[in-house]
Enzyme design. Structure first.
Site, mmCIF file in Angstrom:
data_model
loop_
_atom_site.group_PDB
_atom_site.id
_atom_site.type_symbol
_atom_site.label_atom_id
_atom_site.label_comp_id
_atom_site.label_asym_id
_atom_site.label_seq_id
_atom_site.Cartn_x
_atom_site.Cartn_y
_atom_site.Cartn_z
ATOM 1 N N GLY A 55 0.834 -1.199 0.000
ATOM 2 C CA GLY A 55 0.000 0.000 0.000
ATOM 3 C C GLY A 55 0.864 1.243 0.000
ATOM 4 O O GLY A 55 2.067 1.167 0.293
ATOM 5 N N CYS A 82 5.269 -6.248 1.375
ATOM 6 C CA CYS A 82 5.686 -4.840 1.403
ATOM 7 C C CYS A 82 5.048 -4.117 2.603
ATOM 8 O O CYS A 82 5.353 -4.461 3.737
ATOM 9 C CB CYS A 82 5.355 -4.182 0.074
ATOM 10 S SG CYS A 82 6.290 -2.666 -0.195
ATOM 11 N N ASP A 227 -18.897 -11.700 -21.104
ATOM 12 C CA ASP A 227 -19.497 -11.855 -19.777
ATOM 13 C C ASP A 227 -20.984 -12.180 -19.853
ATOM 14 O O ASP A 227 -21.453 -13.136 -19.220
ATOM 15 C CB ASP A 227 -19.296 -10.583 -18.940
ATOM 16 C CG ASP A 227 -17.838 -10.192 -18.855
ATOM 17 O OD1 ASP A 227 -16.995 -11.078 -19.070
ATOM 18 O OD2 ASP A 227 -17.554 -9.021 -18.587
#
Ligand code: XMP
Length: 514
Positions: A55, A82, A227
């Site tokens: 983030g 991270c 879709d």
């Protein structure tokens, strides 16, 4: 059967969706949830593992996003990536160091322990780093498992091996063996047996839909896109002719597309299909309109109007149409949960209907990524022309004919687009190029054909590589192929004397010209 589930808590990292895709590729079901999702709800999902994403924040910020510390005490393996890893280090009393400059790029990862996430990864690998802060010292009861020249703790694990942190990004292509590292976390640390399979998913979902809809009826707006096609076929398998599909042909489709939709769905799949030929209606509404956003708005609204009319007709015929099928996919669900991205173009997806209180929604693809939708489509034997279809915008050719739309201009762009697509297919490039099409920039230039001077239209070719349409690169189509396409277009499409190729990436350009 209940699949094993892994939860990804999203701290706003740009790679959160990518982490989820990698986990799914490893045949493990996962969901992305906000970082502050409540502990009770997390427990209720009974996850076999949790991944904390990266983030943009710093753990030192006053309002830094944090998850509940109790999460680490549930006995469930946690992988912090991270920022997520720095958070884990901080919670357990390690140190997070602040670097003066951001480290971004590939670095050699020196692996110190070939077990846990590094099982069977014997050599040092290159990994992608993208951070300012980094774990400076591992907490007590943690073991450093990898380092780099600038990160003393590029990876660490708790003594029992269940809590793992990495400073680098195993989810990106730039990290060698990144997929293996994530798979090791899933199979080796979380001890998950991979059980996420598209065939099983289709079977179970169809059975559930059957149960849910029972002997009621459902309607579905079919656009010909991947879709809605896969969603419709699934529901058709569950309830047969009690599914009524409405296909609104707005006259802005590519060459032969409307007929192809009809042929595939009515003839091959035996779907109960109503084709509404509304070309005239849309063209009349679009007459004189040049503003792209206005075009989108008109098409979106008119689409809804046509659909409403058809729905009213059906409702007067049957009294048990209780369900509306929609092809919503997982990225739509994630995106609508956050409002990160600015709206650059109002992407009105034709088929994206307004909330309708009359209906209960059936969204069989809600948990799937696009590649998974394609894979379900394959399992259901939907032909490749539909399943592998490149993205096509809801407003169709209206945003590829710049300026006012006329039947003549639509004809030109349709013919040129057809030739372009055929040549790309013949050159074997159709799978590697993400989206490719012709646009009519609405400019006339001077040319010479035979002995005659011409003053007529230019065709612009656009072809891009991308993974999600958010950013893209122009496709490096070989010159010989471009040459052939250009010749075929000027020789065969009336009123075209020039072909240009768009060599702009996104950003700063967008993929469509309007
Ligand atoms: P842009 O042009 O914004 O396009 O770079 C990114 C992707 O979105 C598609 N696109 C649309 N899709 N309605 C849609 O359903 C729209 O109004 C629309 N505008 C762009 C575009 O084809 C590309 O795949």
């Amino acid at each position: 059967m209940q699949n094993s589930v892994v939860l990804i808590l999203d701290f706003g990292g740009q790679y959160s969706q990518l982490i989820a895709r990698r986990v799914r590729e490893a045949n493990v079901y996962c969901e992305i949830l906000p970082y502050n999702y409540s502990l009770d709800k997390i427990k209720a999902k009974n996850p076999k593992g949790i991944i904390l994403s990266g983030g943009p924040s710093s753990v030192f910020e006053e309002n830094a996003p944090k998850c509940n510390d109790e999460l680490f005490k549930m006995g469930i393996p946690v992988l912090g990536i991270c920022y997520g890893g720095q958070l884990m280090a901080q919670v357990f009393g390690g140190t997070v160091s602040r670097a003066d400059t951001r480290e971004y790029g590939r670095t050699e990862l020196n692996i110190l322990h070939n077990d846990g996430i590094f099982k069977s990864i014997d050599d040092d690998i290159k990994c992608l780093m993208s951070h300012t802060n980094f774990i400076g010292e591992a907490p007590e009861n943690f073991v450093v498992t990898a380092k780099t020249s600038s990160c003393p703790v590029a990876a660490m694990k708790s003594i029992d091996g269940k809590l793992v942190a990495v400073q680098f990004h195993p989810e990106v292509e730039h990290t060698e063996r990144g997929r293996d590292i994530l798979a090791n976390f899933l199979y080796n640390v979380c001890e998950i047996t991979p059980d996420w399979d598209m065939g099983d998913f289709a079977k179970e979902t169809i059975a559930n839909i059957k149960e849910e809809i029972g002997d009621k009826r459902a309607i579905c707006a079919l656009s010909g896109g991947v879709d809605s096609a896969v969603a419709a076929v699934m529901v058709h398998k569950a309830i047969g002719s009690n599914l009524i599909c409405i296909f609104v042909d707005h006259g802005l489709l590519r060459k032969n597309e409307g007929d192809q939709v009809e042929e595939v769905f009515r003839d091959k799949f035996n779907l109960n299909l109503i084709r509404v030929n509304a070309q005239e209606r849309f063209l009349t509404k679009l007459k004189g309109v040049v503003d792209p956003e206005k075009k989108r708005k008109i098409i979106g609204e008119e689409f809804i109007r046509v659909f409403e009319e058809e729905k009213a007709k059906l409702k007067s015929q049957y009294d048990n149409i209780d369900f509306l099928v929609q092809g919503t996919i997982y990225p739509d669900v994630i995106e609508s949960g956050t409002d990160k991205a600015d709206v650059i173009k109002s992407h009105h997806n034709v088929g994206g209907l307004p909330e309708d209180v009359d209906f209960k929604l059936v969204e069989p693809l809600r948990s799937l990524f696009k590649d998974e939708v394609r894979s379900v489509g394959n399992k259901l034997n939907i032909p490749d022309e539909i399943v592998q279809r490149q993205p096509f915008p809801g407003p169709g050719l209206a945003i590829r004919v710049l300026g006012e739309i006329t039947p003549e201009k639509l004809k030109i762009v349709r013919e040129a687009d057809w030739i372009f697509r055929e040549e790309i297919r013949k050159a074997g490039l159709n799978r590697s190029i993400w989206q490719y099409f012709a646009a009519l920039p609405n400019i006339k230039t001077v040319g010479v054909m035979g002995d005659e001077r011409t003053h007529t239209h230019t065709i612009a070719l656009r072809a891009v590589t991308s993974s999600d349409g958010m950013t893209s690169e122009w496709a490096r189509i070989p010159f010989e192929v471009l040459d052939k396409i250009s010749r075929e277009i000027v020789n065969n499409v009336e009123n075209v004397n020039r072909v240009v190729y768009d060599i702009t990436s996104k950003p700063p350009a967008t993929i469509e010209w309007e």
